[in-house]
Scaffold this motif. Sequence first.
Motif, PDB file in Angstrom:
ATOM      1  N   HIS A   1       0.865  -1.187   0.000  1.00  0.00           N
ATOM      2  CA  HIS A   1       0.000   0.000   0.000  1.00  0.00           C
ATOM      3  C   HIS A   1       0.897   1.231   0.000  1.00  0.00           C
ATOM      4  O   HIS A   1       1.225   1.771   1.036  1.00  0.00           O
ATOM      5  CB  HIS A   1      -0.936  -0.041   1.209  1.00  0.00           C
ATOM      6  N   HIS A   2       1.301   1.662  -1.186  1.00  0.00           N
ATOM      7  CA  HIS A   2       2.325   2.712  -1.306  1.00  0.00           C
ATOM      8  C   HIS A   2       1.763   4.118  -1.225  1.00  0.00           C
ATOM      9  O   HIS A   2       2.480   5.061  -0.956  1.00  0.00           O
ATOM     10  CB  HIS A   2       3.130   2.521  -2.591  1.00  0.00           C
ATOM     11  N   LYS A   3       0.464   4.287  -1.503  1.00  0.00           N
ATOM     12  CA  LYS A   3      -0.174   5.599  -1.263  1.00  0.00           C
ATOM     13  C   LYS A   3      -1.659   5.379  -1.012  1.00  0.00           C
ATOM     14  O   LYS A   3      -2.209   4.329  -1.375  1.00  0.00           O
ATOM     15  CB  LYS A   3       0.066   6.568  -2.436  1.00  0.00           C
ATOM     16  N   LYS A   4      -2.286   6.401  -0.427  1.00  0.00           N
ATOM     17  CA  LYS A   4      -3.672   6.240  -0.007  1.00  0.00           C
ATOM     18  C   LYS A   4      -4.574   5.854  -1.186  1.00  0.00           C
ATOM     19  O   LYS A   4      -4.589   6.501  -2.224  1.00  0.00           O
ATOM     20  CB  LYS A   4      -4.171   7.553   0.610  1.00  0.00           C
ATOM     21  N   GLY A   5      -5.298   4.766  -0.984  1.00  0.00           N
ATOM     22  CA  GLY A   5      -6.256   4.351  -2.017  1.00  0.00           C
ATOM     23  C   GLY A   5      -5.648   3.533  -3.146  1.00  0.00           C
ATOM     24  O   GLY A   5      -6.353   3.131  -4.064  1.00  0.00           O
ATOM     25  N   PHE A   6      -4.346   3.289  -3.092  1.00  0.00           N
ATOM     26  CA  PHE A   6      -3.698   2.514  -4.146  1.00  0.00           C
ATOM     27  C   PHE A   6      -2.776   1.453  -3.539  1.00  0.00           C
ATOM     28  O   PHE A   6      -2.256   1.637  -2.447  1.00  0.00           O
ATOM     29  CB  PHE A   6      -2.833   3.421  -5.052  1.00  0.00           C
ATOM     30  N   ALA A   7      -2.592   0.363  -4.246  1.00  0.00           N
ATOM     31  CA  ALA A   7      -1.626  -0.649  -3.806  1.00  0.00           C
ATOM     32  C   ALA A   7      -0.969  -1.269  -5.022  1.00  0.00           C
ATOM     33  O   ALA A   7      -1.559  -1.327  -6.111  1.00  0.00           O
ATOM     34  CB  ALA A   7      -2.320  -1.719  -2.977  1.00  0.00           C
ATOM     35  N   LYS A   8       0.262  -1.703  -4.815  1.00  0.00           N
ATOM     36  CA  LYS A   8       0.946  -2.440  -5.881  1.00  0.00           C
ATOM     37  C   LYS A   8       0.810  -3.917  -5.583  1.00  0.00           C
ATOM     38  O   LYS A   8       1.130  -4.363  -4.477  1.00  0.00           O
ATOM     39  CB  LYS A   8       2.438  -2.076  -5.920  1.00  0.00           C
ATOM     40  N   MET A   9       0.335  -4.673  -6.574  1.00  0.00           N
ATOM     41  CA  MET A   9       0.363  -6.125  -6.438  1.00  0.00           C
ATOM     42  C   MET A   9       1.765  -6.570  -6.842  1.00  0.00           C
ATOM     43  O   MET A   9       2.208  -6.294  -7.953  1.00  0.00           O
ATOM     44  CB  MET A   9      -0.659  -6.787  -7.372  1.00  0.00           C
TER      45      MET A   9
ATOM     46  N   ARG B   1      -6.570  -0.200  -7.262  1.00  0.00           N
ATOM     47  CA  ARG B   1      -7.151   0.890  -6.471  1.00  0.00           C
ATOM     48  C   ARG B   1      -8.012   0.315  -5.358  1.00  0.00           C
ATOM     49  O   ARG B   1      -8.266  -0.887  -5.309  1.00  0.00           O
ATOM     50  CB  ARG B   1      -8.022   1.732  -7.399  1.00  0.00           C
ATOM     51  N   ASP B   2      -8.507   1.204  -4.506  1.00  0.00           N
ATOM     52  CA  ASP B   2      -9.334   0.729  -3.382  1.00  0.00           C
ATOM     53  C   ASP B   2     -10.629   0.052  -3.852  1.00  0.00           C
ATOM     54  O   ASP B   2     -11.239  -0.687  -3.095  1.00  0.00           O
ATOM     55  CB  ASP B   2      -9.638   1.874  -2.396  1.00  0.00           C
ATOM     56  N   ASN B   3     -11.029   0.293  -5.113  1.00  0.00           N
ATOM     57  CA  ASN B   3     -12.225  -0.413  -5.593  1.00  0.00           C
ATOM     58  C   ASN B   3     -11.957  -1.905  -5.811  1.00  0.00           C
ATOM     59  O   ASN B   3     -12.862  -2.663  -6.121  1.00  0.00           O
ATOM     60  CB  ASN B   3     -12.808   0.239  -6.857  1.00  0.00           C
ATOM     61  N   CYS B   4     -10.714  -2.299  -5.631  1.00  0.00           N
ATOM     62  CA  CYS B   4     -10.380  -3.724  -5.710  1.00  0.00           C
ATOM     63  C   CYS B   4     -10.627  -4.413  -4.360  1.00  0.00           C
ATOM     64  O   CYS B   4     -10.843  -5.614  -4.317  1.00  0.00           O
ATOM     65  CB  CYS B   4      -8.919  -3.863  -6.119  1.00  0.00           C
TER      66      CYS B   4
END
Length: 336
Positions: free
Chosen positions: A32-40, A51-54
């Motif tokens: 979770h590198h920034k708010k609302g986003f993550a790297k798989m 994104r957080d919609n995931c």
Amino acid sequence: MLKIDSHTHILPKKLPNWSTKFGYGDFIYLQHHKKGFAKMMRGNQFFREIRDNCWDPDVRIEEYRQFSTQIQVICTIPVMFSYWAKPMDCLDVSRYLNDHIVKVIEKHPKNYIGLGTLPMQDTALAVKELERCKRIGLKGIQIASNINNENLNEPRFFPVFEACERLGMAVLIHPWEMMGEKHMQRYWLPWLVGMPAETSRAICSMIFGGIFERLPALRVNFAHAGGSFLSTIGRIQHGFNCRPDLVAIDNAVPPVNYLGKFWVDSVTHDPMMLEYVVKLVGSKRVTLGSDYPFPLGDLEIGRFIEETTLTHQQKEDIFHNAALEWLAIQDEELKA
Ligand SMILES: [Zn+2]
């Protein structure tokens, strides 16, 4: 009109670091590198940004409500299948993902229906987890178009399909580990060429291997409108006719006889193709699907269907009747 989106993917916000836990392998974990986003991340390799919609059920509900959709059928992302792992470890991963989906549907019973994932590399474990999926409230399972490059007609997978029929669990077949992937890295070809071919491979394997013949009550839905299967059904049927010595060796029933026996979703991105698909399998066998939340999906969730020449009844079938029948859910269950 009630809209059930039959093909969407979800992940838990937090994933254990399974590579560390098990001591091997490139299992997926999230940064979770920034708010609302993550790297798989797959091992140390970046796989894709999400994104957080995931992972956030509320964000999702808000998003799909904008496209007048009330319910999503949720399942994991194919990269999580982990069929390559040791069977017990894949069971561990599957249980974690399945338990998460159950939490989501329990919290939002009117907005989500869940499908589980199974350790398909071990038939006994897969059937055991399938039975558990049924007990904990999932309506079916999602499996890949091939299992470690073995086709779905292999006898070792039959007990899983048999158990799905016996338990009344729906099946979604999703392309993954695309054939030829290594040789077509450029231009996103594994997704654009490999995936449709994979799904056709799965349908052909199940038809020619006699799975549908032996399990007439098995309810199977194939992603992305069945991939390239329906647009090449003429060729497939002709192959069956002209070389039965190659094609009809395990099942003497012509492939066209299975049109209307299985379901496909509506993810065609093309009104003319969707109309053709409906012509071939009937509107009761086409479920609204989006592949949400991924960019290759139909993120307007069937808006193009409104613009087709399909009748009101056909649209109603696609938007919900077909999915209700595939999942064996009564209308009343959703209203309750
Ligand atoms: Zn998908």
